[in-house]
Design a protein around this motif. Sequence first.
Motif, PDB file in Angstrom:
ATOM      1  N   UNK A   2     -28.136  -5.391 -22.287  1.00 31.27           N
ATOM      2  CA  UNK A   2     -28.013  -5.376 -20.828  1.00 31.27           C
ATOM      3  C   UNK A   2     -27.121  -6.519 -20.356  1.00 31.27           C
ATOM      4  N   UNK A   3     -26.335  -6.230 -19.315  1.00 34.46           N
ATOM      5  CA  UNK A   3     -25.516  -7.267 -18.711  1.00 34.46           C
ATOM      6  C   UNK A   3     -25.465  -7.091 -17.209  1.00 34.46           C
ATOM      7  N   UNK A   4     -24.926  -8.088 -16.515  1.00 33.55           N
ATOM      8  CA  UNK A   4     -24.796  -8.041 -15.067  1.00 33.55           C
ATOM      9  C   UNK A   4     -23.459  -8.639 -14.656  1.00 33.55           C
ATOM     10  N   UNK A   5     -23.122  -8.479 -13.392  1.00 30.85           N
ATOM     11  CA  UNK A   5     -21.811  -8.895 -12.887  1.00 30.85           C
ATOM     12  C   UNK A   5     -21.943 -10.067 -11.930  1.00 30.85           C
ATOM     13  N   UNK A   6     -21.007 -10.993 -12.060  1.00 30.42           N
ATOM     14  CA  UNK A   6     -20.899 -12.130 -11.140  1.00 30.42           C
ATOM     15  C   UNK A   6     -19.451 -12.192 -10.686  1.00 30.42           C
ATOM     16  N   UNK A   7     -19.239 -12.322  -9.386  1.00 31.01           N
ATOM     17  CA  UNK A   7     -17.876 -12.325  -8.863  1.00 31.01           C
ATOM     18  C   UNK A   7     -17.504 -13.701  -8.342  1.00 31.01           C
ATOM     19  N   UNK A   8     -16.233 -14.076  -8.520  1.00 26.20           N
ATOM     20  CA  UNK A   8     -15.818 -15.467  -8.408  1.00 26.20           C
ATOM     21  C   UNK A   8     -15.054 -15.809  -7.137  1.00 26.20           C
ATOM     22  N   UNK A   9     -14.997 -14.881  -6.153  1.00 26.42           N
ATOM     23  CA  UNK A   9     -14.190 -15.154  -4.965  1.00 26.42           C
ATOM     24  C   UNK A   9     -14.789 -16.260  -4.102  1.00 26.42           C
ATOM     25  N   UNK A  10     -16.101 -16.493  -4.217  1.00 27.21           N
ATOM     26  CA  UNK A  10     -16.753 -17.603  -3.529  1.00 27.21           C
ATOM     27  C   UNK A  10     -17.391 -18.525  -4.563  1.00 27.21           C
ATOM     28  N   UNK A  11     -17.590 -19.772  -4.165  1.00 27.03           N
ATOM     29  CA  UNK A  11     -18.269 -20.704  -5.049  1.00 27.03           C
ATOM     30  C   UNK A  11     -19.684 -20.219  -5.320  1.00 27.03           C
ATOM     31  N   UNK A  45     -10.799 -19.569  -8.402  1.00 29.23           N
ATOM     32  CA  UNK A  45     -11.224 -18.718  -9.510  1.00 29.23           C
ATOM     33  C   UNK A  45     -11.522 -19.522 -10.764  1.00 29.23           C
ATOM     34  N   UNK A  46     -10.597 -20.399 -11.147  1.00 28.83           N
ATOM     35  CA  UNK A  46     -10.781 -21.169 -12.379  1.00 28.83           C
ATOM     36  C   UNK A  46     -11.948 -22.150 -12.261  1.00 28.83           C
ATOM     37  N   UNK A  47     -12.121 -22.734 -11.087  1.00 26.67           N
ATOM     38  CA  UNK A  47     -13.240 -23.651 -10.864  1.00 26.67           C
ATOM     39  C   UNK A  47     -14.572 -22.907 -11.004  1.00 26.67           C
ATOM     40  N   UNK A  48     -14.647 -21.743 -10.364  1.00 23.26           N
ATOM     41  CA  UNK A  48     -15.886 -20.963 -10.417  1.00 23.26           C
ATOM     42  C   UNK A  48     -16.123 -20.374 -11.808  1.00 23.26           C
ATOM     43  N   UNK A  49     -15.022 -20.002 -12.488  1.00 18.46           N
ATOM     44  CA  UNK A  49     -15.153 -19.477 -13.845  1.00 18.46           C
ATOM     45  C   UNK A  49     -15.726 -20.544 -14.779  1.00 18.46           C
ATOM     46  N   UNK A 221     -23.673  -7.107  -7.642  1.00 17.00           N
ATOM     47  CA  UNK A 221     -24.133  -8.456  -7.997  1.00 17.00           C
ATOM     48  C   UNK A 221     -25.624  -8.707  -7.911  1.00 17.00           C
ATOM     49  N   UNK A 222     -26.446  -7.715  -7.548  1.00 18.64           N
ATOM     50  CA  UNK A 222     -27.879  -8.006  -7.390  1.00 18.64           C
ATOM     51  C   UNK A 222     -28.718  -6.746  -7.524  1.00 18.64           C
ATOM     52  N   UNK A 223     -30.020  -6.962  -7.701  1.00 19.85           N
ATOM     53  CA  UNK A 223     -31.026  -5.908  -7.698  1.00 19.85           C
ATOM     54  C   UNK A 223     -32.159  -6.329  -6.764  1.00 19.85           C
ATOM     55  N   UNK A 224     -32.902  -5.351  -6.261  1.00 22.46           N
ATOM     56  CA  UNK A 224     -34.105  -5.666  -5.508  1.00 22.46           C
ATOM     57  C   UNK A 224     -35.114  -6.335  -6.441  1.00 22.46           C
ATOM     58  N   UNK A 225     -36.011  -7.137  -5.858  1.00 21.88           N
ATOM     59  CA  UNK A 225     -37.022  -7.813  -6.681  1.00 21.88           C
ATOM     60  C   UNK A 225     -37.862  -6.814  -7.466  1.00 21.88           C
ATOM     61  N   UNK A 226     -38.230  -5.690  -6.838  1.00 23.13           N
ATOM     62  CA  UNK A 226     -39.044  -4.692  -7.531  1.00 23.13           C
ATOM     63  C   UNK A 226     -38.270  -4.055  -8.685  1.00 23.13           C
TER      64      UNK A 226
END
Length: 351
Positions: A2-11, A45-49, A221-226
Amino acid sequence: MLGFSVYLHNSLNQEDIKIFHKFVDAGFKGVFTSINLPEDDPKVLLKNLKKLGNLCFENQLELTLDISLSALKRLQLDLSKNIKIFQQLNVTMLRIDDGISIEEVAQLSTKMKVALNASTIERPDIEKLKLLKADFDNLEAWHNYYPRENTGLDKEWFEARNQWLKDNNFRVMAFVPGDINLRAPVYKGLPTLESHRYQNPLSSAIAMKTMNVDRVYIGDPALKDSTFEQFKQFFVNDILQIRANFVDAPSYIEQVFHQRADVSQDVVRLREGRSLNQAIVLPLNNHLRSRGAVTLDNRLSGRYQGELQIVKRQLSADSTVNVIGQVVDNDIELLNYCIANQAIQLVDIGS
């Protein structure tokens, strides 16, 4: 995996890091991110990466970075000269997008893992990679996600494609959408398969396991808690958690049950039901049983009194069977995965 996604446009803020750790706690082992959006500031991008890479290293997660020729130019990077930069950022795999040649892919594969586009790789590409002595142990095939409605892949085509990829010794990856904080600018989820766009992410992820997919990543980038809890219970504890609304349910309804070893055509039979029941069950709510109905056999059923079932297809009313609950619409597809001896927990969302 399993994997998930993180996007870097914001800190990466505290809320992002909190979500990151929810994924880790739920059993996710990989992260996908991208540097391909042209509107993103290269320095940001590079800072957040770097920050994301450190988080992945600390939590022993694989980090896959989506790259393209245009993105590399914006960041003033040359794959042949700057590969160590990605390794120093704890990137473990590069997902290749437009503009990068087969020759570069072959060279990269001798140094790190490389993901090719699962939809576009063809036989001549494979033959050329062999001639160039690419390291096939480091090559994988990753599908895209499709933000726009009606553009996701067809299931039959996807299955046939995956079989061809497996026949050519590729590990296969695909995306399923999240169910909260859907990614801008379309906000319609990020699935590989169109049929998964509005399904429960867990049912979509389990379905992928039956279609020659080795890695399943959440595109949004997210799932509900349930939903996090459902993933954790299934992939960490092997418990299929199904949410339902109940009326007059027994006190033990939320304990962990098991599907019987002999799987019935019409219902999921929870084998502990009768042994747990210690009361006389009076006839009540003996109406039509729709798909997803949770039922309890009453005293008119004789020795079957206390039998707990989940209905897999619509059944007529029966005076010996009480309808005590209904699986929520978003979890109905999970009934397809109530296999022999599967641990199952019914969660009363009204409690």
